[in-house]
Structure formats: structure tokens, C-alpha cells
Design a protein around this motif. Structure first.
Motif, mmCIF file in Angstrom:
data_model
loop_
_atom_site.group_PDB
_atom_site.id
_atom_site.type_symbol
_atom_site.label_atom_id
_atom_site.label_comp_id
_atom_site.label_asym_id
_atom_site.label_seq_id
_atom_site.Cartn_x
_atom_site.Cartn_y
_atom_site.Cartn_z
ATOM 1 N N GLU A 45 0.833 -1.204 0.000
ATOM 2 C CA GLU A 45 0.000 0.000 0.000
ATOM 3 C C GLU A 45 0.867 1.253 0.000
ATOM 4 O O GLU A 45 0.521 2.262 -0.634
ATOM 5 C CB GLU A 45 -0.926 -0.012 1.211
ATOM 6 C CG GLU A 45 -1.976 -1.118 1.162
ATOM 7 C CD GLU A 45 -2.759 -1.239 2.464
ATOM 8 O OE1 GLU A 45 -2.332 -0.619 3.466
ATOM 9 O OE2 GLU A 45 -3.774 -1.958 2.480
ATOM 10 N N LEU A 46 2.001 1.197 0.715
ATOM 11 C CA LEU A 46 2.920 2.335 0.768
ATOM 12 C C LEU A 46 3.407 2.696 -0.629
ATOM 13 O O LEU A 46 3.546 3.873 -0.974
ATOM 14 C CB LEU A 46 4.106 1.998 1.672
ATOM 15 C CG LEU A 46 5.155 3.093 1.899
ATOM 16 C CD1 LEU A 46 4.552 4.250 2.680
ATOM 17 C CD2 LEU A 46 6.364 2.526 2.624
ATOM 18 N N TYR A 47 3.656 1.664 -1.440
ATOM 19 C CA TYR A 47 4.116 1.871 -2.811
ATOM 20 C C TYR A 47 2.952 2.030 -3.801
ATOM 21 O O TYR A 47 3.172 2.053 -5.006
ATOM 22 C CB TYR A 47 4.986 0.687 -3.254
ATOM 23 C CG TYR A 47 6.368 0.669 -2.644
ATOM 24 C CD1 TYR A 47 7.266 1.721 -2.847
ATOM 25 C CD2 TYR A 47 6.790 -0.417 -1.883
ATOM 26 C CE1 TYR A 47 8.543 1.685 -2.306
ATOM 27 C CE2 TYR A 47 8.074 -0.459 -1.336
ATOM 28 C CZ TYR A 47 8.932 0.596 -1.554
ATOM 29 O OH TYR A 47 10.207 0.569 -1.022
ATOM 30 N N GLN A 48 1.732 2.084 -3.251
ATOM 31 C CA GLN A 48 0.514 2.197 -4.074
ATOM 32 C C GLN A 48 0.392 1.010 -5.038
ATOM 33 O O GLN A 48 0.039 1.160 -6.210
ATOM 34 C CB GLN A 48 0.506 3.524 -4.835
ATOM 35 C CG GLN A 48 0.506 4.734 -3.905
ATOM 36 C CD GLN A 48 0.437 6.060 -4.645
ATOM 37 O OE1 GLN A 48 0.549 6.117 -5.867
ATOM 38 N NE2 GLN A 48 0.249 7.135 -3.899
ATOM 39 N N LYS A 49 0.693 -0.181 -4.508
ATOM 40 C CA LYS A 49 0.623 -1.429 -5.284
ATOM 41 C C LYS A 49 -0.315 -2.421 -4.598
ATOM 42 O O LYS A 49 -0.108 -3.638 -4.669
ATOM 43 C CB LYS A 49 2.024 -2.044 -5.418
ATOM 44 C CG LYS A 49 3.062 -1.125 -6.036
ATOM 45 C CD LYS A 49 2.838 -0.922 -7.525
ATOM 46 C CE LYS A 49 3.964 -0.078 -8.129
ATOM 47 N NZ LYS A 49 3.791 0.102 -9.576
ATOM 48 N N LYS A 50 -1.332 -1.929 -3.929
ATOM 49 C CA LYS A 50 -2.226 -2.768 -3.149
ATOM 50 C C LYS A 50 -2.843 -3.879 -3.988
ATOM 51 O O LYS A 50 -3.049 -4.999 -3.508
ATOM 52 C CB LYS A 50 -3.323 -1.906 -2.530
ATOM 53 C CG LYS A 50 -4.282 -2.663 -1.633
ATOM 54 C CD LYS A 50 -5.322 -1.727 -1.035
ATOM 55 C CE LYS A 50 -6.307 -2.488 -0.148
ATOM 56 N NZ LYS A 50 -7.321 -1.570 0.441
ATOM 57 N N ASP A 51 -3.132 -3.603 -5.258
ATOM 58 C CA ASP A 51 -3.776 -4.589 -6.116
ATOM 59 C C ASP A 51 -2.899 -5.802 -6.403
ATOM 60 O O ASP A 51 -3.398 -6.865 -6.788
ATOM 61 C CB ASP A 51 -4.196 -3.942 -7.437
ATOM 62 C CG ASP A 51 -3.018 -3.314 -8.165
ATOM 63 O OD1 ASP A 51 -2.240 -2.596 -7.517
ATOM 64 O OD2 ASP A 51 -2.874 -3.532 -9.384
ATOM 65 N N LEU A 52 -1.585 -5.660 -6.200
ATOM 66 C CA LEU A 52 -0.661 -6.766 -6.489
ATOM 67 C C LEU A 52 -0.536 -7.750 -5.325
ATOM 68 O O LEU A 52 -0.048 -8.866 -5.512
ATOM 69 C CB LEU A 52 0.728 -6.221 -6.836
ATOM 70 C CG LEU A 52 0.825 -5.307 -8.070
ATOM 71 C CD1 LEU A 52 2.274 -4.878 -8.291
ATOM 72 C CD2 LEU A 52 0.286 -6.018 -9.303
ATOM 73 N N PHE A 53 -0.980 -7.326 -4.148
ATOM 74 C CA PHE A 53 -0.813 -8.163 -2.957
ATOM 75 C C PHE A 53 -1.540 -9.501 -3.094
ATOM 76 O O PHE A 53 -1.064 -10.530 -2.615
ATOM 77 C CB PHE A 53 -1.328 -7.415 -1.731
ATOM 78 C CG PHE A 53 -1.129 -8.167 -0.436
ATOM 79 C CD1 PHE A 53 0.119 -8.247 0.156
ATOM 80 C CD2 PHE A 53 -2.195 -8.815 0.173
ATOM 81 C CE1 PHE A 53 0.306 -8.948 1.339
ATOM 82 C CE2 PHE A 53 -2.017 -9.515 1.357
ATOM 83 C CZ PHE A 53 -0.757 -9.584 1.943
ATOM 84 N N SER A 54 -2.667 -9.507 -3.758
ATOM 85 C CA SER A 54 -3.472 -10.727 -3.904
ATOM 86 C C SER A 54 -2.796 -11.769 -4.782
ATOM 87 O O SER A 54 -3.244 -12.924 -4.843
ATOM 88 C CB SER A 54 -4.853 -10.389 -4.477
ATOM 89 O OG SER A 54 -4.724 -9.808 -5.761
ATOM 90 N N LYS A 55 -1.733 -11.406 -5.472
ATOM 91 C CA LYS A 55 -1.039 -12.345 -6.352
ATOM 92 C C LYS A 55 -0.111 -13.284 -5.583
ATOM 93 O O LYS A 55 0.477 -14.196 -6.159
ATOM 94 C CB LYS A 55 -0.248 -11.583 -7.427
ATOM 95 C CG LYS A 55 -1.133 -10.789 -8.388
ATOM 96 C CD LYS A 55 -0.310 -10.134 -9.472
ATOM 97 C CE LYS A 55 -1.198 -9.343 -10.439
ATOM 98 N NZ LYS A 55 -2.125 -10.240 -11.174
ATOM 99 N N VAL A 56 0.042 -13.031 -4.273
ATOM 100 C CA VAL A 56 0.878 -13.889 -3.431
ATOM 101 C C VAL A 56 0.007 -14.948 -2.758
ATOM 102 O O VAL A 56 -1.028 -14.630 -2.166
ATOM 103 C CB VAL A 56 1.607 -13.077 -2.348
ATOM 104 C CG1 VAL A 56 2.486 -14.001 -1.499
ATOM 105 C CG2 VAL A 56 2.437 -11.966 -2.978
#
Length: 336
Positions: A45-56
Motif C-alpha cells: 500500500e505504501l508503494y501504491q501497489k495494493k492490487d498486487l498483494f493478492s497475487k501472493v
């Protein structure tokens, strides 16, 4: 399938983000509790990449718990072993050695048993050797001197490397990276992040010692490049620059608007500090703040070489000054 241990720590969390942004699929990470996952999610979220977290794909496991790791290793081809216990408190000796040595031995054994293609182990410059009188810079080939006083952490990381080399002798492809102090945002209450929070409160003292520093983004980029290469059976020291403790405190203090140190702590004062700290910890059952080895390390100014990785990958490190500017921005906008 790629497995990342320590995915809830500074290096592991940044590695997960880097792998996803590089197009990696079938990415798995282990965690011990739900709170730990939140730290990695907060970093995305800090890097504004919240949408990528679900890929883990997250699997609850512990590197010391064999049954849980059996599940984590299902269909795994590549392993990045970032998990470890960082502490310079002598009271943590047993736990440090158990997690870092026994835990790494478990990872190596699983890699061999599951026929994993390649393992990348994150070690530390603490596991590098000790300079002989005729040597000027610490390199990957500098010999470890068992007669020199080492911290329990250094011994545990050295022991962990021995487990990785054992795996290599048994046919496992391995690479080891030995980062210096790893700077990165988001983890302000652990690792190098505590340096920012401590300096913000004010550090009046400085020492003449120095060590090597590196941006976490450089660490993970190098790890991935090494894993994608044909390299095996090698270890690489990862630092961008050697900087004195005084200068690094000044650099950080300036960027986060904190008081600058103005008193030099020499050998006599540091020796007194660790002895008084030992007495205090015994009397009041408090956690150690500085150990005998810690006081020695703060005076150590051995230069560390990064030539091997530069030559092998033709890699260009980010300047620490430039990266500190970035971290300071995040720190001031995400105060712990």
C-alpha cells in the motif's frame, strides 16, 4: 512455483513485490501469524501497489516446524530463503542459533528432498571473514577466524551458510548473498528501520566505526538476477558504499529533521557502556542495549568490497544519499 521465506520482513516483502512486477506467477510466501502479513500488505500500500498483494499465495508455516514446511514446499521449484532472526542481544543466543542455523538446515533438507532447482540464501556481511594484517578490504574470500570475537548473530549466519554449502555438496544449486545494512521503508520497528526511529528521538553520541550500506531494492534485484542466471556455488557481498556511523547518523538526522550527534564515544566510553548495561540488565531484568561485541563493532572500520557482484552482473548500485532521500519521504509521511 517460487517460495519465499521471510516474506513478512523488509527484504522478503520487497522481493515479493519485485517478483510480481517482474512478471512472476505461482508465487508463494510463508507467514507465522496474521499480524505479520499485515506488515507486507502495508508495504504494498505504501508503494501504491495494493492490487498486487493478492497475487501472493500465503501459507502459514514456520521454518522450525517440519509438518507446516512440508505443505509450503509442495510443487516448489525455486526458493528464496530470507527468513532469519536478527538480534545482537546476548540473551537471545539460543533462539538466534536455532532459527538461523537449524531453520536454514530445514530449508536445505527440503530443497534436496523436493528436488528444488535452485536456492538463494540471504546471509549477512556479519558472516564474512576477518582481515589479516596484510589485507585492506573484506571480500567473499576473506577467511573466517574462529579465534576472533564474533556476535551470536554473526556465528549463526556463518553456521547457516555452512548448511547451504552442505546442500550444494549434495547437488543443490545455490547462491548466497551477504548484504550490508539494508535500508528500506515501511519496517520502522525492526532492522535498519529502528535506526530512523532512534535517530528521530535523538542520538547524542557517534563513533569512528563504519560499515557497508545498501538499498533494499538493489538487494532484491540482484537476488533475482542471480537466480535467473547459471550461477551456482557462489556468494556475493552486497553493499553500495562504506560509510562511517557518524556520517550515516548525520545524513539521516538531516533528512528527518532530528538532532545531530555532537559527542564522540571512544573505546573507553563504549567499554564502560556495555559493562553498565550488563549490570543493569542483571539487576532489573531488562533487555540488553549494547553488548561487548556491539561496542567493538561500533569502532570497527574495515572496508568491505563489492567488486565481485559489480563485475559478475555489471551492476550499478543506487547511491545511499539518493536512497535516503526516498526513505525519509516515506518516514515523514508514515511516522511510526
Amino acid at each position: 512455483m517460487i517460495l519465499v521465506t521471510g516474506g513478512t520482513g523488509l527484504v522478503g516483502a520487497h522481493l515479493l513485490l519485485h517478483l510480481i512486477e517482474s512478471g512472476a506467477v505461482n508465487l508463494r510466501a510463508i507467514y507465522r501469524n496474521a499480524y505479520a502479513i499485515k506488515k507486507t500488505k502495508s508495504l504494498f500500500e505504501l508503494y501504491q501497489k495494493k492490487d498486487l498483494f493478492s497475487k501472493v499465495e500465503w501459507v502459514q508455516a514456520d521454518i522450525l516446524d517440519i509438518p507446516s514446511m512440508e505443505i509450503a514446499f509442495e510443487n516448489v521449484n525455486f526458493v528464496y530463503h530470507c527468513a532469519g532472526f536478527i538480534s545482537f542481544n546476548p540473551n537471545d543466543e539460543d533462539q538466534i542459533r536455532k532459527v538461523n542455523i537449524e531453520g536454514t538446515a530445514n530449508i536445505v533438507n527440503f530443497c534436496i528432498d523436493k528436488k528444488v532447482t535452485k536456492l538463494c540464501h540471504v546471509s549477512s556481511i556479519a558472516a564474512l571473514g576477518n582481515l589479516a594484517p596484510n589485507q585492506k578490504r573484506v571480500t567473499e574470500d576473506t577467511e573466517w577466524n574462529p579465534e576472533v570475537l564474533h556476535s551470536d548473530y554473526a556465528i549463526s549466519k556463518y553456521g547457516a551458510e555452512m548448511e547451504v554449502w552442505r546442500g550444494h555438496q549434495e547437488g543443490l544449486q545455490v547462491v548466497i548473498v551477504n548484504p550490508g545494512v539494508v535500508f528500506g521503508p515501511g519496517f520502522w520497528n525492526q532492522g535498519s528501520g529502528t535506526l530512523f526511529t532512534t535517530i528521530k528521538k535523538g542520538i547524542p553520541f557517534y563513533t569512528n566505526g563504519s560499515t557497508g550500506y545498501i538499498a533494499v531494492t538493489d538487494v532484491v534485484a540482484i537476488m533475482v538476477q542471480l537466480m535467473q542466471s547459471d550461477c551456482s556455488g557462489e556468494r556475493f557481498t552486497l553493499i553500495s558504499e562504506n560509510i562511517s556511523f557518524k556520517d550515516i547518523i548525520l545524513k539521516i538526522a538531516t533528512r528527518i529533521d532530528a538532532k545531530k550527534p555532537h559527542l564522540k564515544a571512544g573505546p573507553w566510553l563504549l567499554s564502560l557502556a556495555w559493562k553498565l548495561d550488563w549490570v543493569s540488565s542483571k539487576m532489573f531484568q531488562t533487555e540488553r542495549k549494547i553488548s561487548r561485541h556491539g561496542s567493538i563493532s561500533l569502532q570497527n572500520a574495515d572496508a568491505i568490497s563489492n567488486k565481485k557482484i559489480i563485475n559478475y552482473l555489471n551492476f550499478t548500485f543506487e547511491k545511499i544519499d539518493d536512497y535516503l532521500d526516498k526513505i525519509a519521504f516515506y518516514f515523514k509521511n508514515q511516522l511510526p
